[in-house]
Motif scaffolding. Structure first.
Motif, PDB file in Angstrom:
ATOM      1  N   PHE A  25       0.829  -1.204   0.000  1.00  0.00           N
ATOM      2  CA  PHE A  25       0.000   0.000   0.000  1.00  0.00           C
ATOM      3  C   PHE A  25       0.872   1.267   0.000  1.00  0.00           C
ATOM      4  O   PHE A  25       0.529   2.265  -0.637  1.00  0.00           O
ATOM      5  N   LEU A  26       2.009   1.216   0.699  1.00  0.00           N
ATOM      6  CA  LEU A  26       2.933   2.354   0.687  1.00  0.00           C
ATOM      7  C   LEU A  26       3.533   2.533  -0.704  1.00  0.00           C
ATOM      8  O   LEU A  26       3.643   3.657  -1.201  1.00  0.00           O
ATOM      9  N   ALA A  27       3.932   1.429  -1.321  1.00  0.00           N
ATOM     10  CA  ALA A  27       4.550   1.504  -2.648  1.00  0.00           C
ATOM     11  C   ALA A  27       3.567   1.983  -3.699  1.00  0.00           C
ATOM     12  O   ALA A  27       3.985   2.558  -4.732  1.00  0.00           O
ATOM     13  N   ALA A  28       2.285   1.788  -3.482  1.00  0.00           N
ATOM     14  CA  ALA A  28       1.284   2.236  -4.459  1.00  0.00           C
ATOM     15  C   ALA A  28       1.333   3.741  -4.651  1.00  0.00           C
ATOM     16  O   ALA A  28       0.979   4.245  -5.728  1.00  0.00           O
ATOM     17  N   SER A  29       1.798   4.476  -3.643  1.00  0.00           N
ATOM     18  CA  SER A  29       1.885   5.932  -3.768  1.00  0.00           C
ATOM     19  C   SER A  29       2.944   6.372  -4.761  1.00  0.00           C
ATOM     20  O   SER A  29       2.953   7.526  -5.209  1.00  0.00           O
ATOM     21  N   ALA A  30       3.862   5.453  -5.116  1.00  0.00           N
ATOM     22  CA  ALA A  30       4.915   5.779  -6.072  1.00  0.00           C
ATOM     23  C   ALA A  30       4.803   4.936  -7.337  1.00  0.00           C
ATOM     24  O   ALA A  30       5.787   4.742  -8.054  1.00  0.00           O
ATOM     25  N   GLY A  31       3.606   4.415  -7.627  1.00  0.00           N
ATOM     26  CA  GLY A  31       3.391   3.670  -8.860  1.00  0.00           C
ATOM     27  C   GLY A  31       3.455   2.178  -8.714  1.00  0.00           C
ATOM     28  O   GLY A  31       3.368   1.455  -9.711  1.00  0.00           O
ATOM     29  N   ILE A  33       5.172  -1.518  -6.581  1.00  0.00           N
ATOM     30  CA  ILE A  33       6.465  -2.098  -6.216  1.00  0.00           C
ATOM     31  C   ILE A  33       7.401  -2.176  -7.421  1.00  0.00           C
ATOM     32  O   ILE A  33       8.588  -1.834  -7.334  1.00  0.00           O
ATOM     33  N   ALA A  34       6.887  -2.627  -8.564  1.00  0.00           N
ATOM     34  CA  ALA A  34       7.740  -2.766  -9.743  1.00  0.00           C
ATOM     35  C   ALA A  34       8.321  -1.419 -10.173  1.00  0.00           C
ATOM     36  O   ALA A  34       9.511  -1.322 -10.506  1.00  0.00           O
ATOM     37  N   ALA A  35       7.511  -0.379 -10.148  1.00  0.00           N
ATOM     38  CA  ALA A  35       7.991   0.950 -10.542  1.00  0.00           C
ATOM     39  C   ALA A  35       9.027   1.478  -9.565  1.00  0.00           C
ATOM     40  O   ALA A  35      10.013   2.111  -9.964  1.00  0.00           O
ATOM     41  N   VAL A  36       8.817   1.215  -8.282  1.00  0.00           N
ATOM     42  CA  VAL A  36       9.769   1.688  -7.263  1.00  0.00           C
ATOM     43  C   VAL A  36      11.153   1.104  -7.508  1.00  0.00           C
ATOM     44  O   VAL A  36      12.162   1.815  -7.537  1.00  0.00           O
ATOM     45  N   PHE A  37      11.211  -0.204  -7.718  1.00  0.00           N
ATOM     46  CA  PHE A  37      12.518  -0.833  -7.901  1.00  0.00           C
ATOM     47  C   PHE A  37      13.103  -0.572  -9.281  1.00  0.00           C
ATOM     48  O   PHE A  37      14.326  -0.531  -9.448  1.00  0.00           O
ATOM     49  N   ARG A  38      12.271  -0.385 -10.265  1.00  0.00           N
ATOM     50  CA  ARG A  38      12.786  -0.061 -11.597  1.00  0.00           C
ATOM     51  C   ARG A  38      13.464   1.304 -11.607  1.00  0.00           C
ATOM     52  O   ARG A  38      14.525   1.475 -12.224  1.00  0.00           O
ATOM     53  N   ASP A  39      12.886   2.262 -10.909  1.00  0.00           N
ATOM     54  CA  ASP A  39      13.395   3.628 -10.951  1.00  0.00           C
ATOM     55  C   ASP A  39      14.446   3.926  -9.893  1.00  0.00           C
ATOM     56  O   ASP A  39      15.227   4.876 -10.047  1.00  0.00           O
ATOM     57  N   HIS A  40      14.484   3.117  -8.819  1.00  0.00           N
ATOM     58  CA  HIS A  40      15.382   3.449  -7.710  1.00  0.00           C
ATOM     59  C   HIS A  40      16.194   2.243  -7.240  1.00  0.00           C
ATOM     60  O   HIS A  40      16.577   2.175  -6.078  1.00  0.00           O
ATOM     61  N   VAL A 243      13.258  11.574  -1.399  1.00  0.00           N
ATOM     62  CA  VAL A 243      13.492  10.846  -0.157  1.00  0.00           C
ATOM     63  C   VAL A 243      12.520   9.679  -0.016  1.00  0.00           C
ATOM     64  O   VAL A 243      12.912   8.547   0.266  1.00  0.00           O
ATOM     65  N   TRP A 244      11.235   9.940  -0.228  1.00  0.00           N
ATOM     66  CA  TRP A 244      10.212   8.908  -0.062  1.00  0.00           C
ATOM     67  C   TRP A 244      10.407   7.772  -1.058  1.00  0.00           C
ATOM     68  O   TRP A 244      10.335   6.596  -0.698  1.00  0.00           O
ATOM     69  N   GLU A 245      10.676   8.120  -2.319  1.00  0.00           N
ATOM     70  CA  GLU A 245      10.843   7.094  -3.346  1.00  0.00           C
ATOM     71  C   GLU A 245      12.067   6.217  -3.061  1.00  0.00           C
ATOM     72  O   GLU A 245      12.034   4.992  -3.213  1.00  0.00           O
ATOM     73  N   ASN A 246      13.175   6.853  -2.659  1.00  0.00           N
ATOM     74  CA  ASN A 246      14.370   6.084  -2.313  1.00  0.00           C
ATOM     75  C   ASN A 246      14.129   5.224  -1.075  1.00  0.00           C
ATOM     76  O   ASN A 246      14.613   4.090  -0.983  1.00  0.00           O
ATOM     77  N   TRP A 247      13.384   5.768  -0.129  1.00  0.00           N
ATOM     78  CA  TRP A 247      13.065   4.999   1.077  1.00  0.00           C
ATOM     79  C   TRP A 247      12.265   3.748   0.719  1.00  0.00           C
ATOM     80  O   TRP A 247      12.535   2.660   1.249  1.00  0.00           O
ATOM     81  N   LEU A 248      11.284   3.901  -0.158  1.00  0.00           N
ATOM     82  CA  LEU A 248      10.478   2.753  -0.560  1.00  0.00           C
ATOM     83  C   LEU A 248      11.329   1.658  -1.203  1.00  0.00           C
ATOM     84  O   LEU A 248      11.084   0.465  -1.000  1.00  0.00           O
TER      85      LEU A 248
END
Length: 299
Positions: A25-31, A33-40, A243-248
């Protein structure tokens, strides 16, 4: 019937379960889980090692994240500080719960007054010093402190590793511990870390406490300092972009990596642990001195 040790570890496992249940649910705010790890993914890769050292040595995860973000990725020091507070608040809290649950010895006579010190020093630094500190000065404070610690620890390696028995000095330690926590809070307000390193220096190098006790004690002080720093940051302004995206990206790794490092402390020979820490600190100092791109960064 649950064995007593497993009972003590229940808060740690409950913390992990709660985090991983909430993470999608937290990762959904940044697109997602897949988007979080792809971008960061770079910061996730870095914190795989950083989180282990956060639990296993007095060089916290922020001590790895700060130079990566500020020196390698050319981000402003303030972003490195905020990310360090945020990621350590998670990883070191998990490690602290593991340490407490596993029955690892903590130097409570030092830790209690040190916590009072950081409760004073961290807000003071965040409110009065960090907003006015030039970025170049912050970089140099980071490089100088880490380099001095690494060299000092390396030179005193044999002394720190001389005895196989933990030593607990009999002299009163309230004021030195209070001062150690206060100075650690001031340093952390600038770079997001350092309270653990200062605490370890006092405990292991000055008081000659067994590093296997000094490290988890210093780690718990840094966990509290990070939570205080993150709370102050969130109370004054939103987290800086990135900060938030890197934290995720890093969070699912550090919540396991830091406790794993804390588990390994009891098995690593103290002279080996000290040598690794010393060389890492000296390497970061050399890296910071060779980097010339940071002078134009803006907090």
């Amino acid at each position: 019937m649950i064995p007593s040790r497993e009972k003590r570890l229940l808060p740690f496992f409950a913390f992990l379960a709660l985090f991983y249940a909430a993470y999608p649910f937290l990762a959904a705010s940044a697109g997602g889980i897949a988007a979080v790890f792809r971008d960061h993914w770079p910061i996730a890769l870095v914190m795989t090692l950083g989180s282990y050292f956060a639990g296993a040595t007095p060089v916290g995860g922020g001590s790895v994240a700060f130079p990566i973000l500020v020196l390698l990725f050319d981000q402003p020091p303030a972003l490195g500080r905020e990310f360090s507070f945020a990621i350590q608040s998670l990883g070191m809290t998990a490690a602290a719960l593991f340490v407490l649950g596993s029955g690892r010895r903590i130097e409570w006579p030092f830790l209690r007054p040190a916590l009072m010190g950081t409760l004073i020093g961290t807000p003071l630094g965040c409110q009065l010093i960090a907003p006015h500190a030039p970025p170049t000065a912050v970089r140099m404070i980071f490089a100088s402190l880490w380099g001095a610690f690494g060299l000092f620890a390396l030179l005193r390696l044999n002394r720190a590793a001389a005895s196989d028995k933990a030593t607990t000095p009999s002299e009163p330690s309230d004021f030195p511990a209070l001062l150690t926590g206060f100075l650690g809070g001031l340093v952390a307000s600038l770079i997001g870390g350092g309270a653990d390193m200062i605490a370890f220096s006092y405990l292991a190098l000055r008081r000659r406490l067994d590093p296997r006790i000094a490290i988890p004690t210093a780690m718990m002080l840094m966990a509290a300092t990070s939570i205080i720093g993150l709370g102050l940051t969130l109370s004054s302004a939103p987290l800086r972009p990135g900060v938030w995206e890197n934290w995720l990206a890093a969070a699912p790794i550090v919540v396991i990596g830091a406790p794993l490092g804390a588990f390994a402390v009891g098995f690593i020979p103290r002279n080996v642990a000290m040598a690794i820490v010393s060389l890492l600190c000296i390497a970061q100092f050399v890296w910071a001195c060779l980097d010339r791109s940071g002078s134009a960064a803006v907090i």
